[in-house]
Structures are given as C-alpha cells and as structure tokens.
Motif scaffolding. Structure first.
Motif, PDB file in Angstrom:
ATOM      1  N   VAL A   1      14.104 -11.199  32.198  1.00  0.00           N
ATOM      2  CA  VAL A   1      12.945 -11.439  31.780  1.00  0.00           C
ATOM      3  C   VAL A   1      12.195 -11.054  31.147  1.00  0.00           C
ATOM      4  O   VAL A   1      11.431  -9.831  31.531  1.00  0.00           O
ATOM      5  CB  VAL A   1      12.021 -11.686  33.717  1.00  0.00           C
ATOM      6  CG1 VAL A   1      10.910 -12.565  33.309  1.00  0.00           C
ATOM      7  CG2 VAL A   1      12.769 -12.545  35.031  1.00  0.00           C
ATOM      8  N   ASP A   2      11.944 -11.729  29.989  1.00  0.00           N
ATOM      9  CA  ASP A   2      11.064 -11.433  29.077  1.00  0.00           C
ATOM     10  C   ASP A   2       9.897 -12.025  28.343  1.00  0.00           C
ATOM     11  O   ASP A   2       9.992 -13.469  28.635  1.00  0.00           O
ATOM     12  CB  ASP A   2      12.372 -12.116  27.787  1.00  0.00           C
ATOM     13  CG  ASP A   2      10.994 -11.028  26.297  1.00  0.00           C
ATOM     14  OD1 ASP A   2      10.576 -11.340  26.745  1.00  0.00           O
ATOM     15  OD2 ASP A   2      11.749 -11.744  25.009  1.00  0.00           O
ATOM     16  N   VAL A   3       8.603 -11.243  29.421  1.00  0.00           N
ATOM     17  CA  VAL A   3       7.708 -12.235  28.678  1.00  0.00           C
ATOM     18  C   VAL A   3       6.818 -12.181  27.758  1.00  0.00           C
ATOM     19  O   VAL A   3       5.425 -12.326  28.047  1.00  0.00           O
ATOM     20  CB  VAL A   3       6.471 -11.631  30.188  1.00  0.00           C
ATOM     21  CG1 VAL A   3       7.763 -12.091  31.678  1.00  0.00           C
ATOM     22  CG2 VAL A   3       6.032 -10.094  30.568  1.00  0.00           C
ATOM     23  N   THR A   4       7.369 -11.477  26.670  1.00  0.00           N
ATOM     24  CA  THR A   4       6.230 -10.955  25.513  1.00  0.00           C
ATOM     25  C   THR A   4       6.136 -12.852  25.151  1.00  0.00           C
ATOM     26  O   THR A   4       6.954 -13.656  25.372  1.00  0.00           O
ATOM     27  CB  THR A   4       7.243 -10.183  24.525  1.00  0.00           C
ATOM     28  OG1 THR A   4       8.377 -10.406  24.192  1.00  0.00           O
ATOM     29  CG2 THR A   4       7.093  -8.638  25.437  1.00  0.00           C
ATOM     30  N   ALA A   5       5.241 -12.382  23.410  1.00  0.00           N
ATOM     31  CA  ALA A   5       5.274 -13.325  23.365  1.00  0.00           C
ATOM     32  C   ALA A   5       6.882 -14.401  22.799  1.00  0.00           C
ATOM     33  O   ALA A   5       7.936 -13.509  21.843  1.00  0.00           O
ATOM     34  CB  ALA A   5       4.428 -13.963  22.185  1.00  0.00           C
ATOM     35  N   VAL A   6       6.778 -16.069  23.191  1.00  0.00           N
ATOM     36  CA  VAL A   6       8.191 -16.649  21.837  1.00  0.00           C
ATOM     37  C   VAL A   6       7.761 -16.145  20.502  1.00  0.00           C
ATOM     38  O   VAL A   6       6.680 -16.441  20.069  1.00  0.00           O
ATOM     39  CB  VAL A   6       8.095 -17.540  22.514  1.00  0.00           C
ATOM     40  CG1 VAL A   6       9.110 -18.316  21.428  1.00  0.00           C
ATOM     41  CG2 VAL A   6       7.719 -17.822  23.931  1.00  0.00           C
ATOM     42  N   PRO A   7       8.740 -15.894  19.423  1.00  0.00           N
ATOM     43  CA  PRO A   7       8.758 -15.392  18.385  1.00  0.00           C
ATOM     44  C   PRO A   7       8.504 -16.885  17.860  1.00  0.00           C
ATOM     45  O   PRO A   7       8.744 -18.189  18.042  1.00  0.00           O
ATOM     46  CB  PRO A   7      10.511 -15.574  18.222  1.00  0.00           C
ATOM     47  CG  PRO A   7      10.811 -14.537  19.232  1.00  0.00           C
ATOM     48  CD  PRO A   7      10.510 -15.290  20.526  1.00  0.00           C
ATOM     49  N   GLY A   8       7.674 -17.841  16.636  1.00  0.00           N
ATOM     50  CA  GLY A   8       7.184 -18.126  15.371  1.00  0.00           C
ATOM     51  C   GLY A   8       6.361 -19.361  16.227  1.00  0.00           C
ATOM     52  O   GLY A   8       5.547 -20.297  16.087  1.00  0.00           O
ATOM     53  N   THR A   9       5.122 -18.313  17.565  1.00  0.00           N
ATOM     54  CA  THR A   9       4.099 -19.007  17.780  1.00  0.00           C
ATOM     55  C   THR A   9       2.833 -18.420  17.593  1.00  0.00           C
ATOM     56  O   THR A   9       1.580 -18.557  18.225  1.00  0.00           O
ATOM     57  CB  THR A   9       4.108 -19.174  19.173  1.00  0.00           C
ATOM     58  OG1 THR A   9       3.868 -17.406  20.312  1.00  0.00           O
ATOM     59  CG2 THR A   9       5.392 -19.408  20.486  1.00  0.00           C
ATOM     60  N   ALA A  10       2.785 -16.923  16.715  1.00  0.00           N
ATOM     61  CA  ALA A  10       1.827 -16.662  16.328  1.00  0.00           C
ATOM     62  C   ALA A  10       1.134 -17.505  15.685  1.00  0.00           C
ATOM     63  O   ALA A  10       1.093 -18.513  14.827  1.00  0.00           O
ATOM     64  CB  ALA A  10       1.841 -15.236  15.465  1.00  0.00           C
ATOM     65  N   PRO A  11      -0.431 -17.700  15.756  1.00  0.00           N
ATOM     66  CA  PRO A  11      -1.306 -18.422  15.270  1.00  0.00           C
ATOM     67  C   PRO A  11      -1.469 -17.981  13.452  1.00  0.00           C
ATOM     68  O   PRO A  11      -0.777 -16.407  12.974  1.00  0.00           O
ATOM     69  CB  PRO A  11      -2.889 -18.422  15.500  1.00  0.00           C
ATOM     70  CG  PRO A  11      -2.407 -17.833  17.020  1.00  0.00           C
ATOM     71  CD  PRO A  11      -1.548 -16.819  16.910  1.00  0.00           C
ATOM     72  N   ALA A  12      -1.830 -19.204  12.850  1.00  0.00           N
ATOM     73  CA  ALA A  12      -1.648 -18.611  11.211  1.00  0.00           C
ATOM     74  C   ALA A  12      -2.203 -17.727  10.701  1.00  0.00           C
ATOM     75  O   ALA A  12      -2.306 -16.394   9.755  1.00  0.00           O
ATOM     76  CB  ALA A  12      -2.228 -20.141  10.081  1.00  0.00           C
ATOM     77  N   ASP A  13      -3.681 -16.975  11.371  1.00  0.00           N
ATOM     78  CA  ASP A  13      -4.897 -15.987  11.089  1.00  0.00           C
ATOM     79  C   ASP A  13      -4.586 -14.903  12.155  1.00  0.00           C
ATOM     80  O   ASP A  13      -4.778 -13.945  11.912  1.00  0.00           O
ATOM     81  CB  ASP A  13      -6.254 -17.192  11.371  1.00  0.00           C
ATOM     82  CG  ASP A  13      -6.686 -17.209  13.137  1.00  0.00           C
ATOM     83  OD1 ASP A  13      -4.918 -17.194  13.709  1.00  0.00           O
ATOM     84  OD2 ASP A  13      -7.224 -17.030  13.038  1.00  0.00           O
ATOM     85  N   THR A  14      -2.765 -14.801  12.367  1.00  0.00           N
ATOM     86  CA  THR A  14      -2.658 -14.080  13.173  1.00  0.00           C
ATOM     87  C   THR A  14      -2.934 -13.115  12.022  1.00  0.00           C
ATOM     88  O   THR A  14      -2.210 -12.012  11.220  1.00  0.00           O
ATOM     89  CB  THR A  14      -1.460 -13.765  14.116  1.00  0.00           C
ATOM     90  OG1 THR A  14      -1.892 -14.789  14.666  1.00  0.00           O
ATOM     91  CG2 THR A  14      -1.063 -12.194  14.825  1.00  0.00           C
ATOM     92  N   ALA A  15      -3.365 -10.793  12.044  1.00  0.00           N
ATOM     93  CA  ALA A  15      -3.651  -9.900  11.813  1.00  0.00           C
ATOM     94  C   ALA A  15      -2.380  -9.453  11.446  1.00  0.00           C
ATOM     95  O   ALA A  15      -1.479 -10.213  12.065  1.00  0.00           O
ATOM     96  CB  ALA A  15      -4.389  -8.864  12.407  1.00  0.00           C
ATOM     97  N   ALA A  16      -1.922  -9.204   9.919  1.00  0.00           N
ATOM     98  CA  ALA A  16      -0.403  -8.639   9.818  1.00  0.00           C
ATOM     99  C   ALA A  16       0.011  -7.548  10.647  1.00  0.00           C
ATOM    100  O   ALA A  16       1.165  -6.716  11.196  1.00  0.00           O
ATOM    101  CB  ALA A  16      -0.310  -8.229   8.244  1.00  0.00           C
ATOM    102  N   SER A  17      -1.437  -5.950  10.834  1.00  0.00           N
ATOM    103  CA  SER A  17      -0.755  -5.830  11.984  1.00  0.00           C
ATOM    104  C   SER A  17      -0.063  -5.847  13.488  1.00  0.00           C
ATOM    105  O   SER A  17       0.976  -5.224  13.696  1.00  0.00           O
ATOM    106  CB  SER A  17      -2.122  -4.401  12.136  1.00  0.00           C
ATOM    107  OG  SER A  17      -3.124  -5.497  12.797  1.00  0.00           O
ATOM    108  N   ARG A  18      -0.824  -6.945  13.511  1.00  0.00           N
ATOM    109  CA  ARG A  18      -0.378  -7.662  15.693  1.00  0.00           C
ATOM    110  C   ARG A  18       1.268  -8.066  14.499  1.00  0.00           C
ATOM    111  O   ARG A  18       2.165  -7.915  15.408  1.00  0.00           O
ATOM    112  CB  ARG A  18      -0.938  -8.836  15.371  1.00  0.00           C
ATOM    113  CG  ARG A  18      -0.757  -9.664  16.430  1.00  0.00           C
ATOM    114  CD  ARG A  18      -0.954  -8.888  17.848  1.00  0.00           C
ATOM    115  NE  ARG A  18       0.459  -9.183  19.119  1.00  0.00           N
ATOM    116  CZ  ARG A  18      -0.237 -10.640  19.562  1.00  0.00           C
ATOM    117  NH1 ARG A  18      -2.247 -11.073  19.252  1.00  0.00           N
ATOM    118  NH2 ARG A  18       0.468 -10.709  20.607  1.00  0.00           N
TER     119      ARG A  18
END
Length: 307
Positions: A222-239
C-alpha cells in the motif's frame, strides 16, 4: 509528509491539542533489556507468512491504510504479517497487538495515534522529541514486546550514519515505532544501544523486501505517497526533487510486490480531521475498486482468503 507547511501547521495543531511537553533532555538513547534489535535483513519466518501487507510511509496520508485494511477485513482477506514504515509502523503495531481496522479507526479519531507529538524547544535535531508517541503506543498495546504479539509485525527504520534500512521484529514496540517515525529535522533521532535511527521513509518507504525476506508467499503493498504527475504547476523545485528521490526508493520495491494499492489522495497534505477522513475514504474507495482483481490474483497464487 516532509512538507514545511504541514509540519508548521502540525505544531499549531499539537499545541491546540495540549500535547506540548518541554524537557531539558537533548538526546535519547534506549539501553534497556528490551531494546529493539536492528536487523540488516529479515530471517525467513517459520512458518512462512502466506499473505503480507506492506504499509508505506506518508504522515497524515497514512489514514488511507486504515481504509484499505477495513475493506480487506470485510472481504475476508486475511494477512499474517504486516511490514510498516513510519506511519505504517504505527498502524502495524496496533494491528499486531490484536486491534482490527475499525478499532484502529476509532482510536485515530480520538486524536491519536497519528497526532501524538511532544513539542520541545530542547529536542535534539528536531522540534518533536517522540517520547509521547513511544508511551502512547506502549500504553495501549496488549504487550509492548514485538516478539510476544499475537500477530507478526516488522517495523522499518533507517540507520542514521549510513542511511541503510534496518528491520525491527523484537523488543520494545514503542521504541521501534518511535525510531521508524523519526522524521529528519522534525522528530529527534532515536538512539538504541548507542546507534541512532530515523524515519523508515529515508531508506525504504514501502519495504516489500522485508516481506519477501520473511518468506511471504503473496505481498500486498500500500503506497500512500503522491501519485506521480499530480504535482501542481507551481510546485517548488525542491519539493519535486524530494518526491523524485522518494519515488526512486519506492518504485523498485513495488515491482517486487504481487499487488499494489495506491490511493490517489491528491498532491497536498493537511493535518486536519477533514484530510484524515478524506484519506480514510480514499483508501476504502480504491481498495473496493481493486478488490476483484486482488481476489483473482490471490486465487491464481493459490493463496485464498480465510473463511
């Protein structure tokens, strides 16, 4: 999740919940006779587990684990080993002690186990000590020693000095969970017999290999991390960089699982009752949707659910 805004908000939340504890102790080193034993690999269990459930790290996102477990129980799918990293170890410890998913859900709605922190300006390399979490676990378990629990359980942590994964399956459960949940720079590292450990997320967020080494015939991850490709466009590069590193640790493990459940919880995380309920519900919805496929996979593997 190691999100700056999450932890800042969590600090406020824990203060509001009267979970503040100021202590002059700047370090923690557990040296008692029941110290958890850190293993670099898991010996094959006897008897070998039929079905193992691997619960991944994810902070408040871990409430989805409870939803998944409820569905498996309602469908009659039993598992005889739980492997947990970070929040997964917390939930796994209660399961191993005899709690069912509904009982864990009830406990979580009472303000724990997922929000039990002790803020301290004196904490060593973090602003949460972790003692209150350790005590919360041990006070509510039928036995604080992992090897005497009625169900098999492995907690995953990371050795601080070389970032290698370690596995606890004996000794004090509260200390093992505390070590597995010691988020870097947030919760103080945990010393056990002079060796420091931190969050299992730093090495094996979803530790399928531990279940395989234990001899599990069928592994549900069971993987509860963020699904790849769901990051908003303004997400910080470090994140984005942190998420990429986490995925590089997770994806090879998932490839070795027999079945993967990955609820889509969105990209953001919030330490609020509303998000906790959202995560629980997302876990349930995803598990119900995947249930026919899981039952078929278990049948093909000749690992049938208990009646």
């Amino acid at each position: 999740m190691r999100l700056e805004f999450f932890w800042r908000t969590t600090c406020v939340l824990t203060l509001a919940l009267a979970l503040v504890q100021v202590s002059g102790c700047t370090s923690f080193n557990y040296t008692q006779a029941d110290s958890p034993v850190a293993l670099v690999s898991v010996p094959t269990m006897n008897p070998r587990p039929q079905v193992a459930l691997v619960l991944g790290s994810g902070g408040p996102r871990g409430y989805a684990h409870i939803g998944v477990m409820k569905v498996l129980e309602q469908a009659g799918i039993e598992y005889d080993l739980v492997v947990g990293s970070s929040v997964g170890s917390l939930i796994g410890a209660f399961w191993a002690s005899g709690y069912n998913a509904s009982e864990i859900e009830t406990l979580s709605k009472q303000g724990g186990p997922l929000t039990v922190f002790d803020f301290s300006i004196f904490a060593d390399r973090g602003w949460i000590r972790g003692q209150r979490l350790q005590d919360f676990v041990n006070d509510r378990l039928n036995s604080p020693r992992m090897e005497t629990m009625p169900r098999k359980f492995i907690a995953v942590a990371t050795r601080l000095n070389d970032k290698q994964p370690v596995f606890f399956q004996s000794g004090n459960a509260g200390v093992a969970v505390r070590a597995s949940s010691a988020v870097s720079q947030i919760i103080s590292p945990v010393g056990i017999q002079g060796v420091e450990y931190e969050d299992g997320d730093e090495s094996l967020p979803v530790a399928v290999r531990a279940a395989r080494q234990a001899g599990a015939q069928f592994v549900i991850a069971v993987d509860v991390t963020a699904v790849p490709g769901t990051a908003p466009a303004d997400t910080a590069a470090s994140r984005l960089e942190r998420e990429a590193k986490r995925r590089a640790r997770i994806d090879p493990e998932l490839m070795d699982a027999d079945f993967v459940i990955h609820p889509d919880l969105g990209f953001g995380t919030s330490p609020t009752p509303q998000f906790f309920e959202h995560a629980r519900r997302a876990g349930e919805i995803t598990a119900w949707r995947l249930l026919p496929r899981l039952q078929q996979a278990l049948a093909v593997a000749d690992v049938l659910p208990a009646k």
